[in-house]
Scaffold this active site. Structure first.
Site, PDB file in Angstrom:
ATOM      1  N   ASP A 169     -29.590 -25.089  53.012  1.00  0.00           N
ATOM      2  CA  ASP A 169     -28.315 -25.709  52.649  1.00  0.00           C
ATOM      3  C   ASP A 169     -28.110 -26.875  53.610  1.00  0.00           C
ATOM      4  OD1 ASP A 169     -25.608 -26.447  52.515  1.00  0.00           O
ATOM      5  OD2 ASP A 169     -24.975 -24.433  51.913  1.00  0.00           O
ATOM      6  N   LYS A 194     -18.771 -32.395  49.672  1.00  0.00           N
ATOM      7  CA  LYS A 194     -18.554 -32.815  51.051  1.00  0.00           C
ATOM      8  C   LYS A 194     -19.036 -34.259  51.238  1.00  0.00           C
ATOM      9  CE  LYS A 194     -17.311 -28.528  51.066  1.00  0.00           C
ATOM     10  NZ  LYS A 194     -18.173 -27.418  51.440  1.00  0.00           N
TER      11      LYS A 194
HETATM   12  C1  LIG Z   1     -18.464 -26.147  50.765  1.00  0.00           C
HETATM   13  C2  LIG Z   1     -19.805 -25.565  51.018  1.00  0.00           C
HETATM   14  C3  LIG Z   1     -20.494 -24.845  50.031  1.00  0.00           C
HETATM   15  C4  LIG Z   1     -19.885 -24.550  48.666  1.00  0.00           C
HETATM   16  O1  LIG Z   1     -19.712 -25.693  47.927  1.00  0.00           O
HETATM   17  P1  LIG Z   1     -18.547 -25.891  46.809  1.00  0.00           P
HETATM   18  O2  LIG Z   1     -18.778 -27.271  46.355  1.00  0.00           O
HETATM   19  O3  LIG Z   1     -17.238 -25.668  47.496  1.00  0.00           O
HETATM   20  O4  LIG Z   1     -18.795 -24.859  45.755  1.00  0.00           O
HETATM   21  C5  LIG Z   1     -21.766 -24.383  50.330  1.00  0.00           C
HETATM   22  N1  LIG Z   1     -22.323 -24.593  51.541  1.00  0.00           N
HETATM   23  C6  LIG Z   1     -21.684 -25.255  52.519  1.00  0.00           C
HETATM   24  C7  LIG Z   1     -22.348 -25.460  53.837  1.00  0.00           C
HETATM   25  C8  LIG Z   1     -20.408 -25.765  52.294  1.00  0.00           C
HETATM   26  O5  LIG Z   1     -19.760 -26.414  53.277  1.00  0.00           O
END
Ligand SMILES: *Cc1c(COP(=O)(O)O)cnc(C)c1O
Length: 386
Positions: A169, A194
């Site tokens: 991720d 983000k």
């Molecule tokens: C926000 C986030 C997610 C989930 O993403 P969404 O767009 O809110 O579904 C997954 N991994 C990390 C590191 C995040 O900050």
């Protein structure tokens, strides 16, 4: 070519049909078909030109084979987990994103896919967790909210030796500062909500895979499960991506200044930021990433002080999320980690005094002046530049 050039010139920036300098919104669900001569597109769940331009762009930027766009980061994460079957086992970073922890423990566990959560900064903990049924190692680095750094090269090598997939991720840094596929990973996931979207106006997820085999598997799952990103949101991400490096550089510069300032503040017990030489993951981070990003955390000792700061800040919005043009201040114990039992939170260092700050594009002097007046009751500060 340099990354900032590739953000704007990657072969997907001009509409092949009209030459338009911005990929048009192909706001359509279906496509007229010449019965004898099937075209490239037939139905927008399976493929849409606007979404495809985004998917090709992120694949190029992450140096992967193919990209996929989903309705949220969690849709991307969950679709990747659908690669696995009943009886399979996964090894996952202990301080993984809360939604990822929840979907693994509440949904995939029920379907027979088991996960072991370990501190992936400790390679021996990963080795000890490997079983005959293990299929993948899932890592977030730097992690949230303590910015712990896991060694992507060593983990990918270990995974390869055991025929496991490495899934990363990469939300915290974006391909601007970290490209896990070049370090040996097989699949990269983003919450594009983000940094990639970057303007707090889209919820979206992206996946990029290393090879053709995975591209076929994820492509089928994307079409079968159907959690695709809509046309308009795909267009917003294409637009957001163009300024990714400009935004990352500016917000990272702000985060660095704020981290240094917080580290010297007498009311701040500890600052977590990979850019500080005092951070335990600093040197490893510098070997696998080209920047430190916009997110830092700091501990002000107790709940009263933390809540005082949350009530008094005037510039950052107080919210979950990160990676936006505006600064965002979050309170993990009452937001992202509220569902984690207090004992476990404390054991993992997520204390009642911990705040997370995602620096935006404001002037750093204004941000520091605002934090100063929020941390210290007695000081009154006038904003520079006003
Ligand atoms: C926000 C986030 C997610 C989930 O993403 P969404 O767009 O809110 O579904 C997954 N991994 C990390 C590191 C995040 O900050």
């Amino acid at each position: 070519m340099y990354f900032e050039t590739r953000l704007l010139h990657n072969g997907n920036e001009i509409d092949p049909v009209t030459g338009a300098a911005s990929i048009p919104l192909y706001q359509t669900s279906t496509f007229h078909q010449q019965i004898d001569q099937p075209g490239q597109f037939d139905y927008s769940r399976s493929g849409n030109p606007t979404r495809q331009a985004l998917e090709n762009t992120i694949a190029k930027l992450e140096s992967g084979c193919k990209g996929f766009a989903f309705a949220s980061g969690m849709a991307a994460v969950s679709t990747v987990f659908l690669l696995f079957s009943r009886g399979d086992h996964l090894i996952v970073s202990r301080d993984v994103y809360g939604g990822t922890y929840r979907v693994l423990t509440r949904v995939f566990q029920r379907l027979g896919i088991e996960s072991t959560f370990v501190d992936t900064t400790q390679i021996d903990q990963i080795i000890q967790a490997i079983r005959p049924a293990t299929k993948a190692i899932y890592v977030e680095t730097p992690s949230n909210p303590l910015l712990k750094v896991s060694n992507l090269r060593v983990i990918s090598q270990l995974a390869k030796a055991h025929r496991l997939l490495t899934i990363v991720d990469n939300t915290m840094l974006s391909p601007c500062y970290q490209r896990p596929l070049l370090l040996g990973a097989d699949i990269v996931i983003h919450s594009a909500t983000k940094f990639i979207g970057g303007h707090s106006d889209v919820v979206a997820g992206l996946v990029v895979v290393r090879d053709k085999g995975l591209a076929e598997q994820v492509g089928r799952l994307q079409n079968d499960f159907g959690a695709i990103l809509g046309v308009h949101d795909s267009w917003l991400l294409l637009r957001g991506l163009k300024t990714l490096q400009a935004r990352m550089e500016c917000s990272t510069r702000n985060a660095e200044k704020i981290a240094l300032w917080l580290e010297r503040h007498p009311d701040v017990k500890k600052v977590y930021y990979t850019g500080l030489p005092s951070h335990e993951g600093h040197s490893l981070h510098c070997k696998q990433a080209s920047g430190h990003g916009a997110v830092l955390s700091f501990d002000v000792g107790n709940r009263e002080k933390a809540e005082q700061i949350l009530k008094r800040v005037r510039l950052p919005i107080v919210a979950v999320s990160l990676g936006a043009v505006e600064s965002i201040l979050s309170y993990p114990v009452r937001m992202s980690h509220a569902s984690v039992p207090p004992v476990i939170r404390k054991r993992h260092g997520i204390t009642d005094g911990l705040l997370r700050f995602s620096a935006g594009l404001e002037n750093s002097d204004d941000l520091i002046a605002d934090l100063a007046q929020a941390i210290d009751r007695k000081v009154t500060v006038s904003f520079a530049g006003k």
